[in-house]
Design an enzyme around this catalytic site. Structure first.
Site, PDB file in Angstrom:
ATOM      1  N   ASP A   1      -4.240  -5.287  -8.718  1.00 39.38           N
ATOM      2  CA  ASP A   1      -4.619  -4.720  -7.440  1.00 39.38           C
ATOM      3  C   ASP A   1      -4.744  -3.202  -7.651  1.00 39.38           C
ATOM      4  OD1 ASP A   1      -5.210  -4.530  -4.757  1.00 39.38           O
ATOM      5  OD2 ASP A   1      -3.431  -5.583  -4.073  1.00 39.38           O
TER       6      ASP A   1
ATOM      7  N   HIS B   1       0.840  -1.201   0.000  1.00 38.52           N
ATOM      8  CA  HIS B   1       0.000   0.000   0.000  1.00 38.52           C
ATOM      9  C   HIS B   1       0.879   1.256   0.000  1.00 38.52           C
ATOM     10  CE1 HIS B   1      -3.049  -2.878   1.372  1.00 38.52           C
ATOM     11  NE2 HIS B   1      -3.925  -2.018   0.898  1.00 38.52           N
TER      12      HIS B   1
END
Length: 465
Positions: free
Chosen positions: A361, A289
């Site tokens: 993703d 992230h």
């Protein structure tokens, strides 16, 4: 009093650069919490500070002039950043119909504004939407159901295929629509049961998710997680991945058993599954992230362990496959798997023979977004990725789509890859087809000369219905 005035001035000097930086980067995903009211507050505060400095007679001195100018910067920089965003947005919205219909199906976007996403849907600039917590916060299930139905009406009116509508309902700590949907335990809670009980309970979990998501109009669940549970303790710098709490088990057989049953439950309700996060993030301690991450395990070891659940579930379902942002160093050390042709086309397509839908993703994650996002977008499309996900901050869609648009106009996109991907998307995400499923998918093993290579001329890569 003199001490307080000096302290106040010091704080103003220290705060000015931070305010300017925040204003210049107002559209950055990391500053999402400041967007809207926060940005307005920053501008108002800057103007009030300038007015106060002028009123206190700071202008005549050189230091005073510098401080006033510094606090004039945030409104100016924010205006420039907003103008840049609006120009990019205008460029995307002004795309020709042919460009939109060629590139749009490959993008799935999260959203906050219904009118804005409805416009993207109607122009064919997106192929899917991502529904999450803020879409239902403070609203009824019926209101969200009506909104999703309205988006599909927009598509029908524009003579476009239905949108893929995705949500993230894994169970456990990741259940972005629960409440109001049922909060289902994590699949990892089933790992200690007998195999028959594992399958029965997992299938029931899938049916619960499937029924409720289908009732909303959601047709794709971004679950289950097939990464193997890491044996080591959680990295304290891992704030968001938390794979140790989301992964099912350390044993790939247990993961396959539970995940296969869960997917069956989903598909019985007409909701497709998404297997994630290939090539696996259980061995990676870095949080993608925020940071780039390497997976240094040899391919042979991964094939015998981490990848077994992916291949097993793919061979008995109509699942999509999500590729994560870790770098598989043994195959392609120069780029993340999510935009590596050696990984997507070389392993997933050629070696495994998988011809279903591959998606990335979230491209807003730091491992991609903080690097060369435009390069990643072009490489992902050329690698054979079918859908690019822009989930956390839907406003970044305009930047990401502009990257694809520029790539197309400059001749950087592989026409053959785009055509093959369009054919896969036309066959459909595992949505309505899942409800009418009539037999398992067969993965065909091919033997390319090397990982990342192409099959021999005349070889076929099939996926039976």
């Amino acid at each position: 009093m003199q001490f307080l005035r000096r302290t106040g001035l010091i704080l103003l000097w220290l705060a000015a650069p931070f305010a300017a930086f925040a204003a210049a980067n107002k559209n950055d995903p990391y500053l999402l919490v400041l967007r809207g009211a926060g940005n307005i507050a920053l501008v108002v505060a800057s103007l009030l500070i300038v007015a106060a400095l002028l009123r206190k007679g700071r202008w005549p001195t050189i230091a005073g002039k510098m401080l006033v100018v510094l606090w004039c910067l945030p409104p100016l920089l924010m205006s420039a950043a907003h103008l840049k965003f609006e120009l990019r947005k205008h460029e995307v919205l002004a795309s020709g119909a042919a460009e939109a219909r060629q590139l749009g199906p490959h993008f799935m976007v999260g959203y906050s504004s219904f009118p804005e996403v409805a416009r993207l849907a109607g122009q064919g600039l997106i192929g899917g939407v991502y529904i999450t917590r803020h879409n239902i916060r403070g609203r009824s299930v019926e209101a969200l159901r009506t909104e999703i139905a309205a988006l599909q009406d927009v598509r029908r009116a524009a003579a476009l295929p239905p949108l893929v509508v995705a949500a993230d309902q894994e169970g456990g700590i990741v259940g972005h629509l629960a409440p109001p949907l049922t909060k289902v335990p994590a699949l990892a809670t089933l790992a200690g049961l007998a195999p028959d009980d594992q399958q029965a309970r997992a299938e029931e979990f899938g049916r619960i998710h499937g029924r409720e998501l289908a009732g909303l109009g959601v047709n794709l669940n971004l679950a289950p997680v097939l990464d193997l549970k890491p044996p080591q303790r959680r990295n304290r710098l891992d704030f968001h991945t938390l794979i140790g709490r989301r992964a099912i088990a350390t044993d790939p057989v247990v993961v396959s058993t539970i995940a296969s049953a869960y997917v069956r439950g989903l598909e019985e309700s007409g909701v497709g599954a998404t297997l994630k996060h290939f090539p696996g993030i259980g061995r990676v301690r870095t949080d993608t992230h925020h940071f780039s991450a390497n997976l240094d395990t040899p391919v042979g070891e991964l094939e015998a362990t981490d990848w077994l659940p992916f291949r097993e579930v793919l061979s008995h379902s109509r699942s999509a496959l999500m590729v994560g942002h870790v770098t598989l160093t043994a195959v392609d050390p120069d780029r993340a798997a999510s935009h590596s042709k050696r990984v997507v086309d070389g392993i997933i397509r050629d070696k495994w023979g998988y011809q279903g839908t591959v998606m990335t993703d979230d491209l807003v994650m730091g491992a991609i977004y903080q690097n060369d996002v435009c390069k990643a977008v072009v490489e992902a499309i050329n690698a054979g990725v079918d859908m690019l996900l822009v989930a956390y901050d839907g406003a970044q869609f305009y930047r990401v789509f502009a990257c694809a648009l520029d790539g197309s106009r400059q001749g950087k996109l592989d026409a053959a890859m785009l055509h093959a991907s369009a054919a896969r998307l036309e066959r459909g995400f595992p949505t309505e087809q899942a409800r009418a499923a009539s037999g398992p998918i067969q993965l065909v093993e091919t033997s390319p000369s090397r990982i990342g290579g192409s099959p021999a001329r005349g070889e076929t890569r099939t996926r039976s219905r």
